[in-house]
Scaffold this active site. Structure first.
Site, mmCIF file in Angstrom:
data_model
loop_
_atom_site.group_PDB
_atom_site.id
_atom_site.type_symbol
_atom_site.label_atom_id
_atom_site.label_comp_id
_atom_site.label_asym_id
_atom_site.label_seq_id
_atom_site.Cartn_x
_atom_site.Cartn_y
_atom_site.Cartn_z
ATOM 1 N N GLY A 261 0.804 -1.204 0.000
ATOM 2 C CA GLY A 261 0.000 0.000 0.000
ATOM 3 C C GLY A 261 0.839 1.257 0.000
ATOM 4 O O GLY A 261 0.413 2.307 -0.486
ATOM 5 N N LYS A 280 12.555 1.526 -0.622
ATOM 6 C CA LYS A 280 11.098 1.615 -0.516
ATOM 7 C C LYS A 280 10.665 2.998 -0.987
ATOM 8 O O LYS A 280 10.966 3.999 -0.344
ATOM 9 C CB LYS A 280 10.695 1.375 0.945
ATOM 10 C CG LYS A 280 9.220 1.248 1.213
ATOM 11 C CD LYS A 280 9.037 0.929 2.695
ATOM 12 C CE LYS A 280 7.592 0.790 3.067
ATOM 13 N NZ LYS A 280 7.443 0.531 4.520
ATOM 14 N N ASP A 377 0.640 -3.399 12.704
ATOM 15 C CA ASP A 377 0.470 -4.042 11.394
ATOM 16 C C ASP A 377 1.410 -5.236 11.270
ATOM 17 O O ASP A 377 2.059 -5.435 10.242
ATOM 18 C CB ASP A 377 0.732 -3.039 10.274
ATOM 19 C CG ASP A 377 0.221 -3.536 8.922
ATOM 20 O OD1 ASP A 377 -0.673 -4.397 8.912
ATOM 21 O OD2 ASP A 377 0.721 -3.069 7.884
#
Length: 570
Positions: A261, A280, A377
């Site tokens: 995401g 990233k 998460d």
């Protein structure tokens, strides 16, 4: 005797040498005393000559090789600029693929780096110099270039003595002038009362001429401490976008490791150190990405643990927001445990090592880190594996920082992954350390079974992994839950104990779940009996106690689309 040549290209930098005399073989060896031993072989016979590279100390021992190199960045992180060209010596390395800003970054990060400069003759790239500043000043070549020296060029003794010769008489003169003036005025007045009054005036003038130093030592010290603290915490390297582009071959598709995401993740390689990295890159269409980016940098740059992925640096340039991590060659945990062909690579001992490593990483976050962190998460795709299959927790974009006295937080924007979210968080936005414990329990059961929590469906109702594990536990057949590839590498008692621990972690009520301290203690002490687990959460309901208490707390919050995290005592 030697003709040295320096060579540099995109992949390496090295020296070669030729010798005028005829020897069968010539080589050099650096020994532990700091001497460079030179060996010659002629007709099978070997002779040697030793060269002392370090200046001998008063005792005659040559063991102070680094006396002239900055120790722990004693010369600071500031660089002074001077004109000239860096020499090509054994203390100089270069890279043709680095811009000057990255050259400065790498030099600042290495306390042994004394100076840096752009490549000579208009070439792209930069040079790094390691060695004594005094020696460097003697070797600097004339030319149209700029050299940046850590802490500035040292003054020699003659300049220092000259400065003292000028400063001391000047200071004495400044003291004698008001003193002589005072004596003259006292002699002229002659009267005791006038002398006293004049003395007061002179004292007043003295104060004006030589004001007392400000009595703010504690205040100044405090400012310095703050500044030092800031510098100490700024361990994160800032990379330029051009360096990241080069490292990833301009974000080539073949270097793409995956995408979430947040955005895509690429494999890269730093040209200077040859270190492999994971890049990233924040997706430009991500609405929450910028907040998550700042949160991840804020959280993870202060964390140091062998079971947490290490953040090497970041890049914030124009619209680009990029995080640079250490590269994990074995990707993520879900890449192995949910693939029927790769499951066999994780035997029972490796899976136990992974479970215990995740538990140690979570315990550090909850209890021993500089900041108390709730991950929020935690899932198999966020557990990365290094070359030895050791687990490292990653992706702190959703993490929350808790104070020492904080117990529970609440948010009106629930984030995370279905199947790993605790019921109190998924339904009411309540999160705590026990939320991470729940996620850990799901991961533990997935590691043992090799199956996903949300991959089970029956015709009459949804049956997830937790409900399947609970039913098998009640029936005494929980060994059937185990991945079939493990049967030859594990003992039944260990499997049952780990399944029981997983069920304890996913119990419906947060208060019933163990803390990560309890989990680590019980997993490391096999002789301790585990308590009996209660029914796990199936996301079908909450107990009436939790639901009522959550509803009453929920009325104290405004209902809107904003993300709000607040703390409540239990």
């Amino acid at each position: 005797m030697y003709n040295f040549s320096f060579h540099s290209n995109a992949n390496e930098a090295f020296y070669t040498f030729s010798i005028s005399k005829n020897y069968d073989l010539v080589w050099f060896v650096m020994n532990y005393t700091g001497n460079l031993d030179q060996y010659f072989m002629v007709d099978g016979k070997i002779s040697s000559v030793s060269h002392a590279l370090c200046e001998p100390s008063a005792s005659g021992i040559t063991e102070m090789c680094f006396s002239s190199i900055p120790s722990h960045c004693g010369d600071g992180a500031n660089f002074s600029r001077m004109n000239g060209l860096l020499p090509s010596t054994s203390n100089t390395t270069g890279s043709p693929n680095m811009v000057i800003t990255d050259c400065e970054t790498f030099c600042k990060a290495n306390c042994s780096c004394t100076a840096f400069a752009s490549m000579q003759n208009g070439q792209a790239g930069c040079q790094l110099y390691y060695g004594s500043k005094q020696v460097l000043l003697k070797l600097i070549q004339n030319g149209e270039g700029l050299i940046y020296i850590r802490g500035g060029a040292p003054r020699d003794a003659k300049q220092w003595k000259l400065w003292l010769a000028v400063a001391v008489p000047l200071a004495s003169l400044l003291v004698l002038i008001p003193f002589s003036l005072s004596c003259y005025l006292r002699w002229r007045k002659g009267l005791k009362e006038e002398e006293t009054q004049q003395g007061a005036n002179i004292n007043s003038d003295w104060v004006r001429l030589f004001p007392a130093p400000p009595s703010h030592c504690d205040e100044v010290k405090g400012v310095n401490n703050v500044e030092l603290g800031i510098h100490k915490d700024q361990e994160l390297l800032i990379f330029s976008f051009s360096t990241i582009e080069t490292a990833t071959n301009y974000f080539a598709e073949c270097n793409k490791l995956g995408e979430g995401g947040y955005g895509p993740v690429y494999k890269g390689k730093l040209l200077v150190e040859g270190q492999e990295i994971a890049v990233k890159r924040l997706s430009k269409i991500s609405k929450q990405g910028s907040l998550e980016f700042k949160n991840e940098v804020k959280v993870i740059c202060k964390l140091q643990h062998r079971n947490l992925v290490r953040l090497l640096g970041c890049c914030i340039e124009a619209e680009e927001s990029i995080l640079i991590y250490e590269y994990m060659p074995n990707k993520s945990l879900d890449f192995f445990i949910f693939d029927s062909t790769k499951q066999v690579l994780l035997d029972w001992r490796r899976r136990i090592n992974i479970i215990e490593g995740i538990a140690q990483g979570l315990l550090y976050l909850h209890k021993y880190s500089r900041l108390r962190i709730i991950h929020r998460d935690l899932k198999t795709s966020n557990i990365l594996l290094d070359s030895d299959m050791n687990p490292k927790i990653s992706d702190f974009g959703m993490a929350r920082i808790f104070g020492d006295n904080d117990i529970r937080g609440k948010t009106n924007r629930v984030v995370g992954t279905f199947g790993y979210m605790s019921p109190e968080y998924g339904m009411y936005g309540l999160f705590s350390e026990k939320s991470d414990v729940y996620s850990f329990g799901v991961i533990l059961l997935e590691i043992i079974s090799g199956e996903k929590n949300i991959a089970f469906f029956e015709t009459d109702h949804t049956l997830n992994l937790l409900s399947k594990a609970w039913n098998m536990w009640k029936e005494g057949s929980c060994m059937e839950l185990m991945d079939s590839t493990l049967r030859a590498s594990c003992s039944n008692s260990e499997v049952v104990r780990y399944i029981q621990m997983g069920l304890l972690c996913v119990q419906e009520r947060a208060i019933d779940r163990p803390t990560m301290s309890d989990v680590v203690s019980l997993l490391s002490n096999q002789s301790f009996a585990l308590p009996q687990p209660k029914e796990p959460a199936f996301f079908s309901h909450l107990s009436s106690i939790d639901a009522d208490s959550s509803s009453s707390r929920q009325r104290h919050y405004s209902q809107n689309d904003m993300t709000i995290s607040e703390v409540h005592g239990r």
